[in-house]
Design an enzyme around this catalytic site. Structure first.
Site, short mmCIF file in Angstrom:
data_model
loop_
_atom_site.label_atom_id
_atom_site.label_comp_id
_atom_site.label_asym_id
_atom_site.label_seq_id
_atom_site.Cartn_x
_atom_site.Cartn_y
_atom_site.Cartn_z
N ASP A 409 0.75 -1.11 0.10
CA ASP A 409 -0.23 -0.35 -0.02
C ASP A 409 0.82 1.30 0.00
O ASP A 409 1.62 1.25 0.59
CB ASP A 409 -0.99 -0.14 1.29
CG ASP A 409 -1.92 1.08 1.27
OD1 ASP A 409 -2.96 1.07 0.46
OD2 ASP A 409 -1.64 1.97 2.18
N GLU A 438 1.49 0.12 -4.84
CA GLU A 438 0.95 1.56 -5.22
C GLU A 438 2.06 2.52 -5.40
O GLU A 438 2.50 2.99 -4.50
CB GLU A 438 0.05 1.98 -4.39
CG GLU A 438 -1.56 1.31 -4.30
CD GLU A 438 -2.40 2.01 -3.29
OE1 GLU A 438 -3.42 2.21 -3.71
OE2 GLU A 438 -1.98 2.24 -2.42
#
Ligand code: CA
Length: 709
Positions: A409, A438
């Site tokens: 993340d 990400e």
């Protein structure tokens, strides 16, 4: 915390102390400061700099020539006799501090065995650490400081299952903390719990997994432990729990397959499990009263308790999380964990900050917290012991839980060296593991060249990124302000050139090139964030009938599954998942977030289509090329008004010589004539069984694949 009380002394570098003195105390004026050493001796500290601050404090930089022994308790006294403990602040951010205290041993944490249980805590700035065993009566032990600021204590016997806490005297305060590397915990982390992994062992099934060599061979399916089996109609017994994902042959009341068997039937290779480490905002004693996706980490190495059959049982957390991974492995499916090492739920109450204040969270040179995660604390991954923490944590999940990869993340908050070290370690532990994240460019306090984002993809050749160019141009814009804007596959044929770049994983010069290799591109149109693609279609294709929107849903899924790179699906996308138009349901209800299995019954056609295209991708290596050069040698494009034709030349007998994908996002019917017969492999009906033709029809909003031997 800086500037929270009227007088503070922060050791911000070797020999340099920053003083904050409230202007409500003698106008914040002091002409002299003294440093008091642990032996009681006092020395005067010259004032190097004085700033009459705009706010409530005056700031002084004072110097000390005394050798500060880090971890010992010092005091700083000002002119009027007020004294404060010297805090080990930004000194922890210096390279010299890392050199002096970096500890590379593999014995941090708690290691129980029949010979005894070793408690080991890295706390270099602490003066004392007391281990408290929560037995009746409680027992306390003074831990011994050893080299590199590691505190140790050995207790006789295997303490598997026993509860403990640490009391850390640091910067003049006694902080009671759980263990930052605890293996388990009581509900809501009131205490850490000793775990001997050998005593909660389950059978390993890794050897049954099908061979896997390239990231582009993966078909990733994202799901939440809670959402996937939340619905009563799922027919799952242990709803919203780890064990719910171990149940086979679960069905809706009318007999449609749900849960784990649904995933197996769909044919994906990997599941990506949304946060399953211990997160903060769901009361584990009353999980049904609260909802949260779990991007609010509390403990990194502990499985989340609200997914456990008995959150009060610290052993079941470990056992049931293991059983879930095992159940997937038994079905030949690999497990990727969604990890959030970029921030914690609350810095002040987190074990990191309580044990080594200032060290774990990124700060500017003036001490201000970095906020690239937009959660008011960024984990400072380029500190050596933070990097080691992340590496050890990832290793823990791979070794103790047998997971097969990680989705990072907000990876762009972390640094390139940490991510490369993570990837190398994962490969060493499991050669077929995958790491992606990400790669957004976050405004964290790191030099641009150090950020683990897409812009630095060439520095992380074996790490993949969510391809937002693909998402934004194939489906259309995701931001709520631009929700009405279409992408290519939702009907705006003017994006045909963007579509070409997306369909080759954005790794080809001349089209939009983002990555060096297709193995770095995770292609998707839908994930847990933002509107589901079905809800997006409702907004951007209001004029369309439901039938047309279903065609477009399939066209988007088909585009994801036939693009070069790694395809990624969000659970329920394959039967038009809706969240009733909510674009951010991170703390919405179960009713909004749960996977609605009755929709599968209504959209079996989309489900079957998804399943068919997964099968087609798995059958034909040409859709899973592993290098940019291969793609450049084998792919060419043709425009056909708004329709895109992708032409592939394959290796001989693999099993076709030539292959075409026609993607028609328009409302026009196209006809194509071939001199020789071609085999239509798939169209809007899914896989076709050896249909041969010379004239091929490409219907509106469809994708057709045909091939020639
Ligand atoms: Ca929790």
């Amino acid at each position: 915390m800086r500037k929270s009380v009227k007088y503070e002394a922060h050791l911000d570098d070797y020999g340099l102390i920053t003083i904050y003195l409230s202007r409500q105390f003698y106008n914040g004026k002091s002409d002299v400061f003294y440093l008091k050493k642990p032996d009681g001796s006092v020395s005067k500290c010259p004032i190097l700099n004085f700033e009459l601050s705009q706010g409530d404090y005056n700031k002084y930089i004072i110097q000390t020539n005394e050798v500060i022994e880090i971890g010992q308790a010092y005091e700083v006294t000002e002119e009027h006799g007020l004294k404060v403990p010297l805090q080990y602040s930004l000194i922890t951010k210096t390279a010299r501090f890392d050199q002096e205290f970096y500890y590379d041993g593999d014995d941090l944490g708690v290691h129980p065995s029949n010979d005894g249980t070793d408690f080991t805590l890295w706390a270099p700035t602490a003066t004392r650490v007391i281990l408290e065993l929560m037995d009746t009566p409680k027992k306390s032990f003074e831990m011994k400081r050893t080299d590199k600021g590691v505190f140790r204590f050995n207790v006789r016997g295997n303490l598997h299952g026993r509860q403990y806490l640490y009391h850390v005297l640091v910067n003049g305060n006694w902080n009671t903390s759980s263990d930052p590397i605890a293996r388990s915990a009581t509900s809501n982390n009131t205490a850490s719990v000793v775990i001997d992994y050998n005593l909660v062992d389950v059978e390993r099934f890794a050897h049954r997994l099908p061979p896997f060599s390239h990231p582009t061979d993966a078909v990733i399916y994202e799901l939440s432990v809670r959402d996937f089996t939340a619905q009563v109609e799922s027919g799952v017994k242990s709803r919203s729990q780890y064990l719910g994902l171990t149940e086979l042959n679960t069905k809706t009341p009318s007999g449609t397959i749900t849960g784990l068997s649904h995933i197996v039937d769909l044919g994906v290779t990997h599941v990506q499990i949304m946060p399953m480490y211990d997160f903060s905002t769901v009361d584990e004693d009353n999980p049904s009263l609260f909802y949260n996706w779990g991007y609010d980490p509390l403990q990194y190495n502990v499985p989340e308790g609200s997914f456990v059959s008995d959150p009060k049982d610290p052993l079941k957390r470990v056992l049931e999380a293991r059983q879930m991974v095992q159940a997937f492995h038994k079905q030949g499916i690999r497990v990727i964990m969604d990890v959030v090492y970029n921030h914690v739920y609350e810095m002040e109450s987190n074990a990191f900050e309580k044990v080594v204040p200032y060290y774990y969270f990124r700060r500017s040179s003036s001490g201000a917290l970095s906020n690239g995660s937009f959660c008011n604390n960024d984990v400072d991954s380029n500190r050596l012991m933070v990097r080691k923490f992340i590496l050890d944590s990832v290793k823990c999940w791979m070794e103790a839980y047998d997971v097969d990869g990680f989705r990072f993340d907000l990876m762009g908050v972390l640094d390139v060296d940490t991510m490369n070290a993570v990837e190398a370690q994962c490969k060493a532990l499991k050669p077929d593991s995958i790491v992606y994240g990400e790669g957004w460019n976050m405004p964290t306090i790191l030099p641009e060249e150090m950020k683990a984002n897409m812009g630095n993809q060439s520095k992380m050749p074996h790490i993949a990124h969510f391809n937002d160019f693909f998402r934004e141009h194939v489906k259309g814009r995701t931001s709520p302000d631009e929700i009405t804007m279409k992408g290519y596959a939702s009907g705006d044929a003017s994006f045909i050139d963007a579509m070409k770049g997306a369909m080759v994983g954005n790794c080809i010069p001349g089209l939009v090139k983002i990555f060096d290799q297709p193995t770095q591109s995770v292609n998707y149109v839908e994930c847990h964030d933002n509107h589901t693609s079905w809800d997006k279609l409702k907004e951007c294709c209001k004029e369309d009938s439901r039938e047309i929107r279903i065609k477009k849903q399939k066209l988007m899924i088909g585009s994801v599954l036939l693009a070069q790179g790694t395809p990624f699906l969000h659970s329920g996308q394959e039967f038009c998942r809706t969240k009733n138009g909510q674009h951010n349901s991170y703390r919405s209800s179960d009713a909004i977030n749960q996977v609605d299995w009755l929709r599968k019954e209504r959209h079996l056609e989309v489900y079957q289509y998804t399943k068919d295209l997964i099968a087609l991708r798995k059958r034909l290596p040409i859709f899973r090329m592993t290098s940019s050069t291969m793609i450049q040698n084998r792919v060419s494009f043709r425009n056909f008004d708004g329709m895109l034709v992708i032409h592939y030349t394959c290796e001989r007998k693999n099993p076709y010589h030539e292959l075409w994908v026609y993607i028609n996002p328009t409302n026009q019917i196209y006809y194509e004539h071939f001199d020789d017969f071609v085999e239509i492999l798939a169209n809007e009906a899914g896989l076709l069984d050896s249909v041969k033709a010379q004239n091929v029809t490409i219907n509106p909003y469809t994708l057709v694949v045909f091939a020639k031997k």
